[in-house]
Motif scaffolding. Structure first.
Motif, PDB file in Angstrom:
ATOM      1  N   GLN A  14      25.321  52.537  33.934  1.00 45.97           N
ATOM      2  CA  GLN A  14      23.777  51.440  34.289  1.00 45.97           C
ATOM      3  C   GLN A  14      24.048  50.499  33.065  1.00 45.97           C
ATOM      4  N   TRP A  15      23.968  50.133  31.604  1.00 47.86           N
ATOM      5  CA  TRP A  15      23.622  49.096  30.841  1.00 47.86           C
ATOM      6  C   TRP A  15      24.387  48.634  30.347  1.00 47.86           C
ATOM      7  N   SER A  16      25.685  48.698  31.046  1.00 50.82           N
ATOM      8  CA  SER A  16      27.090  48.230  30.612  1.00 50.82           C
ATOM      9  C   SER A  16      27.558  48.349  29.623  1.00 50.82           C
ATOM     10  N   LEU A  17      27.577  49.765  28.720  1.00 50.59           N
ATOM     11  CA  LEU A  17      27.807  49.937  27.523  1.00 50.59           C
ATOM     12  C   LEU A  17      29.213  50.668  27.977  1.00 50.59           C
ATOM     13  N   LYS A  18      30.300  49.177  26.641  1.00 44.70           N
ATOM     14  CA  LYS A  18      31.681  49.131  26.840  1.00 44.70           C
ATOM     15  C   LYS A  18      32.111  50.590  25.944  1.00 44.70           C
ATOM     16  N   HIS A  19      31.143  50.959  25.077  1.00 44.97           N
ATOM     17  CA  HIS A  19      32.139  51.401  23.488  1.00 44.97           C
ATOM     18  C   HIS A  19      31.747  53.457  23.627  1.00 44.97           C
ATOM     19  N   ILE A  20      30.606  53.491  24.691  1.00 44.20           N
ATOM     20  CA  ILE A  20      30.485  54.778  24.240  1.00 44.20           C
ATOM     21  C   ILE A  20      31.136  55.903  24.719  1.00 44.20           C
ATOM     22  N   ASP A  21      32.734  55.810  25.285  1.00 45.37           N
ATOM     23  CA  ASP A  21      33.573  56.828  25.012  1.00 45.37           C
ATOM     24  C   ASP A  21      34.018  57.360  24.140  1.00 45.37           C
ATOM     25  N   GLN A  22      33.621  56.199  22.842  1.00 47.61           N
ATOM     26  CA  GLN A  22      34.503  56.086  21.881  1.00 47.61           C
ATOM     27  C   GLN A  22      33.593  57.130  20.628  1.00 47.61           C
ATOM     28  N   ALA A  23      32.337  57.737  21.479  1.00 48.61           N
ATOM     29  CA  ALA A  23      31.688  58.869  20.321  1.00 48.61           C
ATOM     30  C   ALA A  23      32.453  60.180  21.158  1.00 48.61           C
ATOM     31  N   THR A  24      31.402  61.153  20.578  1.00 41.19           N
ATOM     32  CA  THR A  24      31.629  62.467  20.351  1.00 41.19           C
ATOM     33  C   THR A  24      30.231  62.983  21.123  1.00 41.19           C
ATOM     34  N   ILE A  25      30.804  63.145  22.446  1.00 40.21           N
ATOM     35  CA  ILE A  25      29.257  63.947  23.290  1.00 40.21           C
ATOM     36  C   ILE A  25      29.466  65.258  23.261  1.00 40.21           C
ATOM     37  N   VAL A  26      28.147  65.477  22.423  1.00 41.19           N
ATOM     38  CA  VAL A  26      28.398  67.659  22.244  1.00 41.19           C
ATOM     39  C   VAL A  26      26.817  67.596  23.793  1.00 41.19           C
ATOM     40  N   ASP A  27      27.187  68.531  24.619  1.00 39.73           N
ATOM     41  CA  ASP A  27      26.319  69.388  25.117  1.00 39.73           C
ATOM     42  C   ASP A  27      25.862  70.673  24.961  1.00 39.73           C
ATOM     43  N   PRO A  28      24.300  70.337  23.952  1.00 40.06           N
ATOM     44  CA  PRO A  28      23.746  71.653  23.691  1.00 40.06           C
ATOM     45  C   PRO A  28      24.384  73.083  24.360  1.00 40.06           C
ATOM     46  N   GLU A  29      24.371  72.326  25.993  1.00 36.61           N
ATOM     47  CA  GLU A  29      23.475  73.670  26.889  1.00 36.61           C
ATOM     48  C   GLU A  29      25.048  74.887  27.070  1.00 36.61           C
ATOM     49  N   ASN A  30      26.371  74.011  26.667  1.00 38.40           N
ATOM     50  CA  ASN A  30      27.983  74.017  26.870  1.00 38.40           C
ATOM     51  C   ASN A  30      28.734  73.283  25.957  1.00 38.40           C
ATOM     52  N   GLN A  31      28.391  73.855  24.845  1.00 31.57           N
ATOM     53  CA  GLN A  31      29.297  73.670  23.539  1.00 31.57           C
ATOM     54  C   GLN A  31      29.818  74.987  23.305  1.00 31.57           C
TER      55      GLN A  31
END
Length: 338
Positions: free
Chosen positions: A58-75
């Motif tokens: 939505q915000w045209s962010l091109k580099h977020i896929d380089q971050a580690t994303i942690v889901d509190p419910e499923n980690q």
């Protein structure tokens, strides 16, 4: 190179893992995207992965896929972190059931990641109050050995380069402890000097304990507190270059320092200013900011064993970017101190 550029360059040269518990907050995500694009830090975003992905699109962010994303419910470390929290807090009455619930709170989860060495520092506060940010940090990460008082430092960057280190000074406490006693004030002095080195690159902090009196020019219990704090700070860190009590002009202006406090190596040459209470600090830096055109960056939380910083809920994307770099610098210093 200006100070912020130096801070960013140091972060790039020794990339740290900074966890952002407010992983779906707009300013945080936009700043994260730029941090990742510039290679300032390795980022851990806490939040629902699908939501973060949708917001990035939505915000045209091109580099977020380089971050580690942690889901509190499923980690995968949810139970491990719950056990860690339970062990840390069971003497305070926490049950495993309580711990399992709190692990779902991003602010608690982020601090547990730092405590477990899965992250090097945390930054939050765009959505949360200071109290909510600090509570899990103090319960989980706790304070630096020998320090019981958390405080906040402000970087003051002036165009008047004759002051501080080429116009850079560090002031504390401007954020946390309203009326510190002498012990707390001494700890604030030691912590602010360490922040000056870790973040502002001041290799030789020169700390002035500020008052409305210089070397006994006025008599008052508030002056006595500053004098006592000065003596305690010398005991806490015998190598620290510190003096007090000093008025602000005696701390900053060489000719006035020489006149009011002859023989002091700090008077007239201070680059770290320690104010007697939060009221003075808050008013002081805002007057400098508005009337003196001083850039004020912070507050930077200090006294916590591993870096945890608190954003203003009115912060900008640029503020978040700078604070990620600052948190990374604190993490580098914490790692080097081990």
């Amino acid at each position: 190179m200006d100070l912020i550029s130096e801070i960013v360059a140091r972060a790039k040269a020794n990339r740290q893992r900074i966890v952002l518990p407010e992983g779906t907050e707009e300013r945080t995500l936009k700043a994260a995207d730029q941090v990742l694009a510039d290679g300032v830090a390795d980022l851990i975003l806490i939040g629902n992965p699908a939501e973060i992905k949708d917001l990035a699109a939505q915000w045209s962010l091109k580099h977020i896929d380089q971050a580690t994303i942690v889901d509190p419910e499923n980690q995968p470390k949810k139970e491990e972190y719950a056990e860690l929290l339970f062990e840390l807090r069971k003497k305070k009455g926490m049950t495993m059931e309580d711990a399992r619930k709190l692990v779902l709170d991003p602010l608690y989860l982020g601090c547990l990641m730092v405590k477990n060495n899965d992250a090097d520092g945390q930054l939050a506060g765009a959505r949360n109050t200071t109290g909510n940010v600090l509570r899990p940090a103090l319960q989980i990460i706790k304070t630096v050995p020998g320090i019981s008082c958390v405080s906040g430092a402000m970087l003051l960057i002036s165009k008047n380069t004759q002051y501080g280190k080429n116009g850079v000074l560090v002031m504390g406490d401007v954020a946390v402890t309203p009326v510190p006693d002498a012990q707390q004030l001494a700890e604030i002095a030691v912590s602010t000097a360490r922040t000056a080195t870790a973040v502002a690159g001041i290799d030789e902090p020169r700390v002035a304990m500020l008052s409305f009196s210089t070397k006994g020019s006025a008599k008052h219990e508030n002056v006595d507190k500053v004098v006592e704090a000065f003596k305690i700070a010398q005991q806490l860190d015998p190598a620290l270059k510190i003096d007090g009590e000093l008025q602000a002009d005696a701390a900053l202006v060489p000719s006035i320092g020489a006149s009011k406090a002859p023989g002091s190596e700090i008077a007239g040459h201070a680059n770290v200013l320690v104010v007697p209470n939060l009221e003075v600090g808050n008013i002081g830096y805002k007057i400098a900011q508005r009337l003196g055109n001083v850039d004020a960056i912070g507050p930077i939380l200090q006294g916590i064993a591993r870096p945890v910083n608190d954003l203003s809920r009115g912060c900008s994307v640029d503020d978040v970017y700078k604070m990620i770099a600052i948190t990374a610098n604190q993490a580098i210093a914490a790692s080097n101190a081990k």
